[in-house]
Write a protein that holds these residues in place. Structure first.
Motif, PDB file in Angstrom:
ATOM      1  N   ASP A   1      -4.983  -0.916   5.961  1.00 18.42           N
ATOM      2  CA  ASP A   1      -3.968   0.018   5.432  1.00 18.42           C
ATOM      3  C   ASP A   1      -4.565   1.080   4.384  1.00 18.42           C
ATOM      4  N   ILE A   2      -5.175   0.194   3.371  1.00 17.88           N
ATOM      5  CA  ILE A   2      -5.747   1.006   2.131  1.00 17.88           C
ATOM      6  C   ILE A   2      -6.593   2.153   2.599  1.00 17.88           C
ATOM      7  N   LYS A   3      -7.593   1.989   3.513  1.00 15.21           N
ATOM      8  CA  LYS A   3      -8.570   2.860   3.682  1.00 15.21           C
ATOM      9  C   LYS A   3      -7.888   3.944   4.751  1.00 15.21           C
ATOM     10  N   SER A   4      -6.903   3.547   5.380  1.00 12.78           N
ATOM     11  CA  SER A   4      -6.553   4.647   6.431  1.00 12.78           C
ATOM     12  C   SER A   4      -5.331   5.611   5.493  1.00 12.78           C
TER      13      SER A   4
ATOM     14  N   ALA B   1       3.779  -2.612  -8.224  1.00 12.43           N
ATOM     15  CA  ALA B   1       2.609  -2.802  -9.193  1.00 12.43           C
ATOM     16  C   ALA B   1       1.412  -2.933  -8.320  1.00 12.43           C
ATOM     17  N   LEU B   2       1.320  -3.580  -7.284  1.00 15.62           N
ATOM     18  CA  LEU B   2       0.234  -3.397  -6.329  1.00 15.62           C
ATOM     19  C   LEU B   2       0.048  -2.278  -5.903  1.00 15.62           C
ATOM     20  N   GLN B   3       0.949  -1.456  -5.424  1.00 20.17           N
ATOM     21  CA  GLN B   3       0.736  -0.068  -4.787  1.00 20.17           C
ATOM     22  C   GLN B   3       0.003   0.684  -6.058  1.00 20.17           C
TER      23      GLN B   3
ATOM     24  N   VAL C   1       0.750  -0.964   0.073  1.00 16.20           N
ATOM     25  CA  VAL C   1      -0.073  -0.057   0.048  1.00 16.20           C
ATOM     26  C   VAL C   1       0.921   1.358  -0.266  1.00 16.20           C
ATOM     27  N   VAL C   2       1.836   1.412   0.774  1.00 10.96           N
ATOM     28  CA  VAL C   2       2.668   2.477   1.076  1.00 10.96           C
ATOM     29  C   VAL C   2       3.934   2.399   0.100  1.00 10.96           C
TER      30      VAL C   2
END
Length: 422
Positions: free
Chosen positions: A198-201, A172-174, A92-93
């Motif tokens: 993590d994605i939502k925050s 790639a996922l990021q 995510v980050v």
């Protein structure tokens, strides 16, 4: 929650004290071992297959304690140790993915010269006291430990064995997450929960949907943890779909995909990330001792000493010198890194006991091995332990490190941390 912390400390401080004393004793013995060990021209090999948590712990401890005349060989396909605890966050980050890959060289630090060897290769078979490798090499062994773990889809595990290519998978996922508006996470285990939070925050404008086939998230743990996690995810704005099992399509990069639910309805997502499925990587035994593989779970059957169990056939080969541990082994323990470390110590001790013709130790799991530390968004986590009698401990906390303190992982494996985050 404060009462949980006090109860936890009261119950487990003797265990922590015992662990600390044991660790100090191990360090002292490892230090003296460097001066008593002698590399002989005809050293016998103790081979460890797999360099994830269980195998890495075992190989390092063997390097600190094997007697003269023996050496440890770790066979691992990956270029670096994959610190998979942090994969959901680093999916995510941006800018931290390099830190999840730890050099294996540190495992040999502090061990006598020549006692530790790492072979980067893939084991393809076992026969006649030898391990066959994809390169064509054959590695003879006096003792063998199988710690090949389990296969999972990204981001729980990555497909590439090269650091740079594995980093590219995370990047790639990021990019997919950044570019998507509606993101579906399938699977309510630890990876799915952490990824959704993590994605939502970090990207509160995203529509994040966590889909789970059961009515309880984290079903391997207590209902109390489920309720706590549900509240936290809903506070973040994550939509939960429990008791749902959609068909998972194969879509290449996973973008622009419809999920079809059992009642026939469809939902369209920009990104779908499956976080389900764990397949024990036990195929190495298919041609060596197939009766040692559980037909139900595909995990490797072991005795209480963690030696292979090869069924009831009295004519079966002797397997006293072959062990299995970690996620690939069918034990009474938890499928956690902490359990792998405990099993590694039992296997290490039993290999040395066999060398010295001593009595073997039995592995008996303890509740603390199943303790979970789960990140819930960018600045919160919860620790959870459940005893066999149903008593549990739920301890929330705050986290200030975006990289989830990955430096501790480097230190754990004897590597010097090289920060590469932006």
């Amino acid at each position: 929650m404060a009462s949980d912390t006090l109860r936890f400390v009261r119950k487990y401080w003797p265990l922590f004290l015992e662990f600390t004393i044991t660790l100090v004793a191990q360090r002292i013995k490892a230090f003296t071992h460097r001066f008593t060990y002698h590399l002989l021209p005809t050293c016998k090999n103790v081979v460890v297959l797999g360099g994830s948590f269980s195998g890495a712990f075992l190989a390092r401890r063997l390097g600190e304690s094997l007697p003269s005349g023996y050496k440890v060989i770790l066979i691992e396909k990956n270029s670096h140790f994959n610190f998979c605890f942090n994969f959901p966050r680093y999916s995510v980050v941006q800018g931290h993915e390099q830190n999840a890959f730890i050099p294996y060289d540190g495992l040999a630090s502090g061990t006598p010269a020549g006692i530790f060897e790492i072979i980067r290769d893939t084991a393809t078979g076992i026969r006649d006291e030898e391990v066959e490798l994809a390169s064509g090499k054959r590695i003879p062994f006096a003792y063998l430990a199988v710690a090949t773990g389990a296969l999972q889809p990204p981001p729980a595990r990555l497909l590439s064995s090269e650091k740079n290519e594995a980093c590219a998978e995370l990047k790639a996922l990021q990019d997919r997450i950044i570019g998507g508006k509606k993101i579906g996470i399938i699977g309510g285990g630890a990876v799915g929960v952490q990824l959704a939070g993590d994605i939502k925050s970090f990207y509160p404008d995203k529509h994040v949907v966590l889909i789970h086939s059961r009515d309880q998230l984290l079903p391997s743990f207590g209902v109390r943890l489920h309720k706590y996690v549900v509240d936290k995810l809903q506070d973040l704005g994550v939509e939960l779909m429990l008791g749902e099992r959609p068909a998972i399509p194969s879509t290449g990069d996973g973008t622009g995909t419809d999920l079809v639910f059992p009642d026939g309805r469809k939902e369209t997502f920009d990104v779908i990330v499956p976080c389900i499925g764990q397949i024990p990587n036990s195929s190495i035994l298919d041609g060596f001792s197939p009766s040692s593989i559980s037909p139900q779970t595909r995990r490797i059957l072991v005795e209480s000493t963690l030696q292979l169990r090869n069924g009831e056939d009295p004519k079966s080969r002797e397997l006293h010198n072959v062990f299995a541990l970690g996620d690939v082994a069918e034990t009474d323990g938890y499928r956690m890194a902490r359990s792998g470390a405990m099993q590694a110590e039992v296997v290490r001790g039993n290999i040395i006991a066999l060398i010295n013709d001593k009595e073997l130790e039995k592995y008996s799991p303890i509740a603390a091995e199943g303790g979970l530390k789960l990140s819930l968004g960018k600045d919160e986590y919860v620790m959870y332990v459940q005893d066999p009698d149903g008593t549990d401990f739920l301890i929330p906390g705050k986290s200030s490190k975006v990289d989830l303190e990955v430096e501790k992982g480097w230190k754990m494996f004897g590597a010097k941390f090289k920060k590469t985050s932006v």
